[in-house]
Design an enzyme around this catalytic site. Structure first.
Site, PDB file in Angstrom:
ATOM      1  N   LYS A  15       0.828  -1.003  -0.547  1.00  0.00           N
ATOM      2  CA  LYS A  15       0.605  -0.270  -0.298  1.00  0.00           C
ATOM      3  C   LYS A  15       1.273   1.615   0.056  1.00  0.00           C
ATOM      4  O   LYS A  15       1.632   1.186   1.246  1.00  0.00           O
ATOM      5  CB  LYS A  15      -1.546  -0.261   1.488  1.00  0.00           C
ATOM      6  CG  LYS A  15      -1.651   0.915   1.563  1.00  0.00           C
ATOM      7  CD  LYS A  15      -2.884   1.102   2.776  1.00  0.00           C
ATOM      8  CE  LYS A  15      -3.805   2.316   2.863  1.00  0.00           C
ATOM      9  NZ  LYS A  15      -4.335   1.627   4.193  1.00  0.00           N
ATOM     10  N   ASP A 117     -13.949   3.818  11.509  1.00  0.00           N
ATOM     11  CA  ASP A 117     -14.397   3.749  10.093  1.00  0.00           C
ATOM     12  C   ASP A 117     -14.669   1.995  10.009  1.00  0.00           C
ATOM     13  O   ASP A 117     -14.307   1.478   8.748  1.00  0.00           O
ATOM     14  CB  ASP A 117     -12.729   4.032   9.060  1.00  0.00           C
ATOM     15  CG  ASP A 117     -13.737   4.801   7.884  1.00  0.00           C
ATOM     16  OD1 ASP A 117     -12.677   4.659   7.070  1.00  0.00           O
ATOM     17  OD2 ASP A 117     -14.842   4.728   7.629  1.00  0.00           O
TER      18      ASP A 117
END
Lengths: 274, 248, 48
Positions: A15, A117
């Site tokens: 990532k 989240d």
């Protein structure tokens, strides 16, 4: 890119975060996500995604790049649910997924970490059905005197206290988990608001409009903004859910965060031994 | 949040993790040939002033000092770069803990522009990498609520004890002799010093002296003797810094 | 606070530190993180 480790056979995935150097250096979310995962990694919890390494590369004149090496997991809960054929997931499988999700959440909360989240896209499911919480870019280490960003969690999984912009803590993650729990049965989101007020309206249409006493004091939105409504049977929204499952779901979707069930207590709920 | 402050596992988890973030060893004369204790104190005082000026959250200063000590324990550094290092540590600590983090431009301004934003941003990556991105360090402040929660003081007294303990924690962070202490011991010593510094009132005469020590030591599994000497050290530091400020 | 550092020296210091760490990452993962591409075969079999 993703790679397979020749020795262990394990897969890793990359990532990358690219940052324009004229700003204030690395984004908060990158610094926090890595710091939190590094804090948690020593426990090597089975339900938290593992960060294997962080590789920063020398600045060019206008950008910096930081690459995070994660353990790779095949899919997230969103794709997992989309692939499930009618009539949906067997309840035993839902029980297993929820147990793992709550296990990971209990571990986060006992390390004073709020995820903030939780949604199906941030819950990974391996090919062997192992659940891993991921994407800690919005996560926060809780300390009791802290100023908190008012807008967190993706709208459909956002708790009433966040929508009303009053104080919040670990219960925000339990609310999101309740929404996800219902979605495992429905295979579609439970509350699909188009704005904060609309989201609250959809929530109250199901759990009923809270009483005056329960309404938080320090909020801009007043209770009068919403028409009085009684709670409707949760089985109207989630017809496939079992009796104990409905009980647990209502405890997760409790308006008052201090009365909402904790992750630790949810694990002891009779739903898991039903 | 009662799920956090009433849950014993949270305190145990803090006690498990804290050792991981203590600097690997004393660094003056060993790793650092150019930097002396008085320089660390000057930079720490400057960093504390920046935090006070910017009304930063309480834990940003102790966290920044943790980064500075861990970096200095690992990387030989020239004294002329010490303030730059202090600025980078504040920069990173505020990113982790502040709702509005300190900007690079503002931090450079606080060094009278003796460093540039570009230097700050370059060193941000160097310091992060040298600390292996382990920024979520445990500081003494992380223990305060857990300790107060177990002391039978009324709310108003707790507020006073908390405020004094927070001040003592910041003071300890400016003094290099506390660098190697586990944060839980510093926190317990600061709470002990705060309680003893306040005149005992009738309601808790019995919670004084040795039984206070015993209780505090039990909360964070600290040796009573170690706790006593740590608290005495804190009280000496407090006395000397009060004298210093009076002289100034 | 303790004398003005030599800027070139500081820049070199950063380059050296970052290069060492980048080299270590390359060797560990047989992957070039600056160019975002796999390096010659090593312990990891990369696929896009």
């Amino acid at each position: 890119y993703k790679a397979r480790d020749r020795d262990s056979g394990q897969f890793v995935a990359l990532k990358s975060v690219r940052v324009q150097t004229n700003q204030d250096g690395l984004p908060l979310s990158t610094v926090r996500e890595v710091a939190l995962l590094k804090r948690l990694e020593q426990f090597d919890h089975p339900n938290i995604v593992r960060l294997m390494d962080v590789c920063a590369t020398l600045r060019t004149d206008q950008e910096t790049k930081v690459t995070l090496v994660f353990e790779h997991v095949d899919q997230d809960l969103r794709t997992y649910l989309e692939k499930v054929p009618a009539p949906g997931l067997p309840i035993q499988q839902i029980r297993d997924l929820m147990q793992q999700l709550l296990c990971g959440l209990t571990f986060l909360h006992s390390n004073r970490v709020l995820h903030r989240d939780l949604k199906p896209e941030n819950i990974l499911v391996t090919s062997r059905g192992q659940v891993k919480l991921a994407d800690f870019g919005l996560a926060r280490i809780y300390s009791c005197h802290m100023v908190l960003t008012p807008v967190v969690v993706t709208l459909w999984y956002r708790s009433p206290e966040v929508l009303l912009q009053t104080t919040y803590a670990t219960p925000v993650d339990i609310w999101s988990t309740g929404c996800i729990f219902a979605e495992m049965f429905r295979r579609k989101p439970l509350f699909c608001g188009e704005s904060e007020v609309d989201q609250l309206g959809k929530i109250f249409a199901v759990i009923g409009l809270p009483s005056e006493e329960e309404w938080p004091n320090d909020v801009t939105l007043s209770r009068q903004n919403f028409s009085p409504q009684n709670p409707q049977p949760i089985t109207d929204c989630v017809p496939e859910i079992s009796e104990k499952g409905a009980e647990l779901l209502l405890e997760m979707l409790t308006f008052d965060p201090l009365k909402r069930i904790s992750a630790l207590n949810a694990l002891d709920h009779p739903f898991f031994t039903e | 949040d009662p799920n956090i402050y009433c849950d014993e596992r949270v305190l145990q988890s803090l006690l498990t993790v804290e050792d991981r973030y203590v600097p690997q060893g004393p660094y003056f004369k060993r790793v650092q040939k150019d930097i002396q204790p008085f320089m660390r104190r000057m930079v720490a005082t400057w960093m504390l002033e920046v935090c006070e000026e910017e009304k930063c959250e309480e834990d940003i200063f102790p966290l920044a000092m943790n980064y500075l000590d861990r970096f200095l324990a690992a990387v030989p550094t020239r004294k002329c770069f010490l303030q730059l290092l202090g600025a980078v540590c504040l920069f990173l600590a505020s990113k982790l803990k502040a709702c509005q983090s300190l900007s690079a431009r503002k931090l450079c301004m606080y060094t009278d522009n003796s460093i540039t934003s570009q230097q700050l941003l370059e060193w941000e990556l160097v310091v992060l990498s040298k600390l292996k991105w382990n920024l979520a360090a445990i500081t003494p402040l992380d223990f305060i609520e857990h300790i107060l929660h177990k002391l039978p003081f009324p709310e108003d007294r707790q507020t006073l004890i908390r405020k004094h303990a927070q001040t003592f924690i910041a003071l300890c962070a400016t003094d290099h002799s506390f660098t190697m202490y586990p944060p839980s011991m510093i926190a317990t010593g600061c709470v002990g010093a705060a309680v003893c510094g306040l005149q005992p009132n009738q309601s808790n005469q019995n919670l004084w002296g040795d039984n206070l020590m015993e209780l505090l030591a039990k909360i964070t599994h600290t040796e009573v003797d170690c706790l006593k000497s740590c608290q005495e050290q804190i009280e000496q530091l407090l006395t000397s810094s009060l004298k210093e400020s009076q002289q100034q | 606070l303790f004398g003005s550092g030599d800027r070139e020296e500081l820049a070199r210091e950063v380059e050296d530190q970052m290069r060492d760490m980048e080299k270590a990452s390359k060797e560990k993962w047989n992957y070039d993180f600056a160019k975002n591409e796999p390096l010659a075969p090593g312990n990891y079999e990369w696929q896009e």
